[in-house]
Design an enzyme around this catalytic site. Structure first.
Site, PDB file in Angstrom:
ATOM      1  CG  HIS A  17      -1.928  -0.976   1.384  1.00 23.54           C
ATOM      2  ND1 HIS A  17      -2.128  -1.700   2.535  1.00 23.54           N
ATOM      3  CD2 HIS A  17      -2.861  -1.413   0.511  1.00 23.54           C
ATOM      4  CE1 HIS A  17      -3.156  -2.525   2.360  1.00 23.54           C
ATOM      5  NE2 HIS A  17      -3.614  -2.384   1.150  1.00 23.54           N
ATOM      6  CE  LYS A  41     -11.545  -6.906   1.263  1.00 24.80           C
ATOM      7  NZ  LYS A  41     -10.200  -6.351   1.066  1.00 24.80           N
ATOM      8  NE  ARG A  92      -3.073  -7.059  -4.160  1.00 22.62           N
ATOM      9  CZ  ARG A  92      -3.842  -7.346  -3.135  1.00 22.62           C
ATOM     10  NH1 ARG A  92      -3.323  -7.848  -2.041  1.00 22.62           N
ATOM     11  NH2 ARG A  92      -5.135  -7.143  -3.166  1.00 22.62           N
ATOM     12  CB  SER A 130      -4.471  -6.448   4.986  1.00 27.94           C
ATOM     13  OG  SER A 130      -4.147  -5.221   4.407  1.00 27.94           O
TER      14      SER A 130
HETATM   15  P1  ADP Z   1      -9.990  -2.970  -0.442  1.00 29.19           P
HETATM   16  O1  ADP Z   1     -10.794  -3.668   0.592  1.00 29.19           O
HETATM   17  O2  ADP Z   1     -10.592  -1.687  -0.901  1.00 29.19           O
HETATM   18  O3  ADP Z   1      -9.512  -3.842  -1.578  1.00 29.19           O
HETATM   19  P2  ADP Z   1      -7.278  -3.037   0.548  1.00 29.19           P
HETATM   20  O4  ADP Z   1      -6.751  -2.403   1.775  1.00 29.19           O
HETATM   21  O5  ADP Z   1      -7.227  -4.522   0.459  1.00 29.19           O
HETATM   22  O6  ADP Z   1      -8.728  -2.473   0.379  1.00 29.19           O
HETATM   23  O7  ADP Z   1      -6.517  -2.448  -0.710  1.00 29.19           O
HETATM   24  C1  ADP Z   1      -6.556  -1.084  -1.049  1.00 29.19           C
HETATM   25  C2  ADP Z   1      -5.918  -0.882  -2.406  1.00 29.19           C
HETATM   26  O8  ADP Z   1      -4.536  -1.231  -2.360  1.00 29.19           O
HETATM   27  C3  ADP Z   1      -6.507  -1.745  -3.517  1.00 29.19           C
HETATM   28  O9  ADP Z   1      -6.479  -1.011  -4.713  1.00 29.19           O
HETATM   29  C4  ADP Z   1      -5.576  -2.929  -3.587  1.00 29.19           C
HETATM   30  O10 ADP Z   1      -5.585  -3.540  -4.860  1.00 29.19           O
HETATM   31  C5  ADP Z   1      -4.248  -2.236  -3.313  1.00 29.19           C
HETATM   32  N1  ADP Z   1      -3.257  -3.150  -2.749  1.00 29.19           N
HETATM   33  C6  ADP Z   1      -3.402  -4.046  -1.765  1.00 29.19           C
HETATM   34  N2  ADP Z   1      -2.255  -4.720  -1.518  1.00 29.19           N
HETATM   35  C7  ADP Z   1      -1.346  -4.222  -2.394  1.00 29.19           C
HETATM   36  C8  ADP Z   1       0.029  -4.512  -2.685  1.00 29.19           C
HETATM   37  N3  ADP Z   1       0.700  -5.468  -2.042  1.00 29.19           N
HETATM   38  N4  ADP Z   1       0.635  -3.794  -3.651  1.00 29.19           N
HETATM   39  C9  ADP Z   1      -0.063  -2.858  -4.321  1.00 29.19           C
HETATM   40  N5  ADP Z   1      -1.348  -2.537  -4.133  1.00 29.19           N
HETATM   41  C10 ADP Z   1      -1.987  -3.208  -3.172  1.00 29.19           C
END
Ligand code: ADP
Length: 167
Positions: A17, A41, A92, A130
């Protein structure tokens, strides 16, 4: 002024992130990283802790044009309220693509004035999520390669609390 909102669960924030955030901050005048309070979620960390952990990370990284917020409801309503014309999302794997395209096209249909900018993760962060971090940490694995220092410390404290509660 070009303002972007980077929405997500950030439960907790990972180095993946933060890599996306850092790159977005070099592209826009201001980036608001925004924690979604109520989504489908079930979250592990309370919203206020998720926000606090992001704040600490931003300070440590010295990102001056980044702010942290939280919201519930529609992302585009929040973006409009903040005066943002752009949303940031990280990609990703191909498996992210279908869902993200649908989300982006839905947003386009409702709010044509707001565009989504996709940034592709660095290969070294590709597998980080996460969910994996929470699982590894709960099984006693060191997660410092995947999350910022503040999150490592938080998860450690959380585990100690849990251990005490188990006795
Ligand atoms: P959501 O529930 O909205 O998917 P997340 O916290 O899982 O929230 O992810 C927020 C954003 O960050 C999304 O666009 C997700 O694809 C991106 N993201 C999550 N993990 C990574 C990572 N390892 N590298 C790049 N982007 C990521």
């Amino acid at each position: 002024m070009k303002i972007a909102v980077y929405p997500g669960s950030f439960d907790p924030v990972t180095k993946g992130h933060l890599d996306i955030l850092e790159r977005a901050s070099s592209m826009f005048d201001k980036v608001i990283i925004a924690v979604l309070k109520n989504n489908s979620k079930k979250s592990y960390l309370p919203t206020s802790d998720r926000v606090e952990l992001i704040k600490k990370s931003i300070e440590d990284m010295g990102l001056l044009n980044v702010e942290v917020g939280s919201f519930d409801g529609l992302t585009i309503d929040y973006a409009r309220k903040m005066g943002a014309k752009f949303l940031i999302r990280g990609l990703r794997a191909v498996s992210d693509f279908e869902y993200e395209m649908q989300l982006s096209q839905t947003n386009q249909a409702i709010a044509p004035e707001i565009g989504t900018v996709f940034l592709i993760t660095k290969p070294k962060y590709n597998f980080i999520s996460s969910g994996i971090v929470k699982e590894l940490s709960s099984l006693g694995q060191d997660v410092s390669k995947f999350v910022p220092k503040s999150v490592v410390e938080y998860l450690q404290k959380d585990k100690n609390k849990q251990r005490k509660a188990d006795f």
